[in-house]
Design a protein around this motif. Structure first.
Motif, PDB file in Angstrom:
ATOM      1  N   GLN A 207       3.752  11.392  -6.611  1.00 24.15           N
ATOM      2  CA  GLN A 207       4.514  12.279  -7.234  1.00 24.15           C
ATOM      3  C   GLN A 207       4.498  13.084  -5.637  1.00 24.15           C
ATOM      4  O   GLN A 207       5.941  14.161  -5.254  1.00 24.15           O
ATOM      5  N   TRP A 208       3.660  13.406  -5.151  1.00 22.01           N
ATOM      6  CA  TRP A 208       3.334  13.330  -3.834  1.00 22.01           C
ATOM      7  C   TRP A 208       4.692  13.246  -2.670  1.00 22.01           C
ATOM      8  O   TRP A 208       5.369  13.878  -2.013  1.00 22.01           O
ATOM      9  N   ASN A 209       5.065  11.791  -2.262  1.00 19.48           N
ATOM     10  CA  ASN A 209       5.520  11.131  -1.207  1.00 19.48           C
ATOM     11  C   ASN A 209       6.874  11.552  -2.265  1.00 19.48           C
ATOM     12  O   ASN A 209       7.812  11.059  -1.392  1.00 19.48           O
ATOM     13  N   ASN A 210       7.088  11.562  -3.871  1.00 22.07           N
ATOM     14  CA  ASN A 210       8.741  11.973  -4.399  1.00 22.07           C
ATOM     15  C   ASN A 210       9.027  13.546  -3.730  1.00 22.07           C
ATOM     16  O   ASN A 210      10.582  14.381  -4.042  1.00 22.07           O
ATOM     17  N   THR A 211       8.417  14.791  -2.676  1.00 28.61           N
ATOM     18  CA  THR A 211       8.640  15.690  -2.572  1.00 28.61           C
ATOM     19  C   THR A 211       9.620  15.497  -1.330  1.00 28.61           C
ATOM     20  O   THR A 211      10.161  16.544  -1.395  1.00 28.61           O
ATOM     21  N   GLY A 212       9.572  14.337  -0.928  1.00 26.33           N
ATOM     22  CA  GLY A 212      10.132  14.114   0.322  1.00 26.33           C
ATOM     23  C   GLY A 212       9.653  14.955   1.657  1.00 26.33           C
ATOM     24  O   GLY A 212      10.759  14.619   3.283  1.00 26.33           O
ATOM     25  N   VAL A 213       8.699  15.966   1.124  1.00 26.89           N
ATOM     26  CA  VAL A 213       8.157  16.376   2.605  1.00 26.89           C
ATOM     27  C   VAL A 213       7.382  15.354   3.459  1.00 26.89           C
ATOM     28  O   VAL A 213       7.636  15.389   4.458  1.00 26.89           O
ATOM     29  N   VAL A 214       6.651  14.678   2.777  1.00 30.99           N
ATOM     30  CA  VAL A 214       4.862  14.430   3.455  1.00 30.99           C
ATOM     31  C   VAL A 214       4.929  12.672   2.568  1.00 30.99           C
ATOM     32  O   VAL A 214       5.647  12.504   2.264  1.00 30.99           O
ATOM     33  N   ARG A 215       5.079  11.475   4.073  1.00 31.82           N
ATOM     34  CA  ARG A 215       4.373  10.260   3.383  1.00 31.82           C
ATOM     35  C   ARG A 215       3.471   9.790   3.460  1.00 31.82           C
ATOM     36  O   ARG A 215       2.710   9.670   4.471  1.00 31.82           O
ATOM     37  N   LEU A 216       2.566   9.511   1.842  1.00 29.88           N
ATOM     38  CA  LEU A 216       1.259   8.941   2.419  1.00 29.88           C
ATOM     39  C   LEU A 216       1.360   7.527   1.536  1.00 29.88           C
ATOM     40  O   LEU A 216       2.073   7.145   1.397  1.00 29.88           O
ATOM     41  N   ARG A 217       0.642   6.563   2.625  1.00 28.20           N
ATOM     42  CA  ARG A 217       1.265   5.582   3.046  1.00 28.20           C
ATOM     43  C   ARG A 217      -0.561   5.245   3.351  1.00 28.20           C
ATOM     44  O   ARG A 217      -1.501   5.435   3.160  1.00 28.20           O
ATOM     45  N   ALA A 218      -0.682   3.641   2.419  1.00 28.19           N
ATOM     46  CA  ALA A 218      -1.663   3.207   2.190  1.00 28.19           C
ATOM     47  C   ALA A 218      -2.436   2.122   3.396  1.00 28.19           C
ATOM     48  O   ALA A 218      -1.409   1.809   3.954  1.00 28.19           O
ATOM     49  N   VAL A 219      -3.686   2.200   4.241  1.00 33.42           N
ATOM     50  CA  VAL A 219      -4.004   1.306   4.622  1.00 33.42           C
ATOM     51  C   VAL A 219      -4.787   0.671   4.412  1.00 33.42           C
ATOM     52  O   VAL A 219      -6.028   1.114   3.368  1.00 33.42           O
ATOM     53  N   PRO A 220      -5.349  -0.564   4.627  1.00 32.26           N
ATOM     54  CA  PRO A 220      -6.518  -1.968   4.308  1.00 32.26           C
ATOM     55  C   PRO A 220      -7.812  -1.362   4.622  1.00 32.26           C
ATOM     56  O   PRO A 220      -7.949  -0.719   5.618  1.00 32.26           O
ATOM     57  N   ALA A 221      -8.672  -1.341   3.726  1.00 27.18           N
ATOM     58  CA  ALA A 221     -10.191  -1.570   3.593  1.00 27.18           C
ATOM     59  C   ALA A 221     -10.690  -1.887   4.846  1.00 27.18           C
ATOM     60  O   ALA A 221     -10.459  -2.556   5.891  1.00 27.18           O
ATOM     61  N   GLY A 222     -11.412  -0.863   5.583  1.00 27.63           N
ATOM     62  CA  GLY A 222     -11.486  -1.142   6.748  1.00 27.63           C
ATOM     63  C   GLY A 222     -10.954  -0.775   8.018  1.00 27.63           C
ATOM     64  O   GLY A 222     -11.869  -0.894   8.933  1.00 27.63           O
ATOM     65  N   GLN A 223     -10.339  -0.446   7.810  1.00 34.28           N
ATOM     66  CA  GLN A 223      -9.234   0.864   9.035  1.00 34.28           C
ATOM     67  C   GLN A 223      -9.342   1.318   8.428  1.00 34.28           C
ATOM     68  O   GLN A 223      -9.616   2.499   7.128  1.00 34.28           O
TER      69      GLN A 223
END
Length: 182
Positions: A59-75
């Motif tokens: 939902q937040w990524n679909n706003t087009g304002v910010v990009r939430l990006r996953a990082v792997p465990a441990g990072q």
């Protein structure tokens, strides 16, 4: 660096900053990340709650304002997302978000956040999956720098588990990150 905690429940709001929300038509903001790309790690062991968080992230990524990006465990991630059966600090709250930030005049910069969903409350009050996604979206809104809105149609309304991201929430997010887009 300061730390702030925001708690959400179906009927009670506690915001430990002492700041009040402004006009009902405006979603207030209090800070922002230093980048439009913000990393997260979902530490919830529950596949159900990982899906709840993923829907909120979309939902937040679909706003087009910010990009939430996953990082792997441990990072190291900017935002940690999780759920707990009960939350010692917030027994009666559906979710809460802790942040660390640098306080600056007119420009608080968020440096870390942790959002937690309280499974015991969400189950006990029979929140549907959609309502749980709305609470997760609300908590992510805090992690992105949004404050509580008095507007009942805003996902940032503290007592509304039925709302999704509204146009006023998008405008507020755009405003909080306008310096990054220039």
């Amino acid at each position: 660096m300061k730390t702030l905690t925001v708690l959400l429940t179906a009927g009670t709001l506690t915001c430990l900053t002492g700041q009040s929300s402004s006009a009902a038509t405006v979603t207030p903001t209090w800070g922002h990340w230093n980048s439009l790309t913000i990393t997260y790690h979902c530490a919830s062991k529950s596949t159900y709650y990982r899906d709840v968080w993923q829907r909120a992230i979309r939902q937040w990524n679909n706003t087009g304002v910010v990009r939430l990006r996953a990082v792997p465990a441990g990072q190291k991630a900017d935002i940690e997302l999780t759920s707990a059966q009960s939350i010692t600090r917030a027994q009666v709250f559906a979710g809460y978000t802790d942040y660390s930030y640098y306080q600056r005049p007119h420009d608080n910069r968020i440096v870390s956040a942790k959002s937690i969903l309280n499974r015991g409350i969400l189950t006990g009050y029979r929140y549907t999956k959609t309502q749980r996604v709305n609470v997760a979206t609300h908590e992510l809104g805090h992690a992105l720098g949004l404050s509580h809105s008095q507007d009942k149609h805003s996902v940032m309304n503290a007592t509304n588990r039925y709302a999704t991201i509204s146009s006023q929430d998008k405008v507020a997010l755009r405003g909080a990150y306008a310096h990054q887009r220039a």
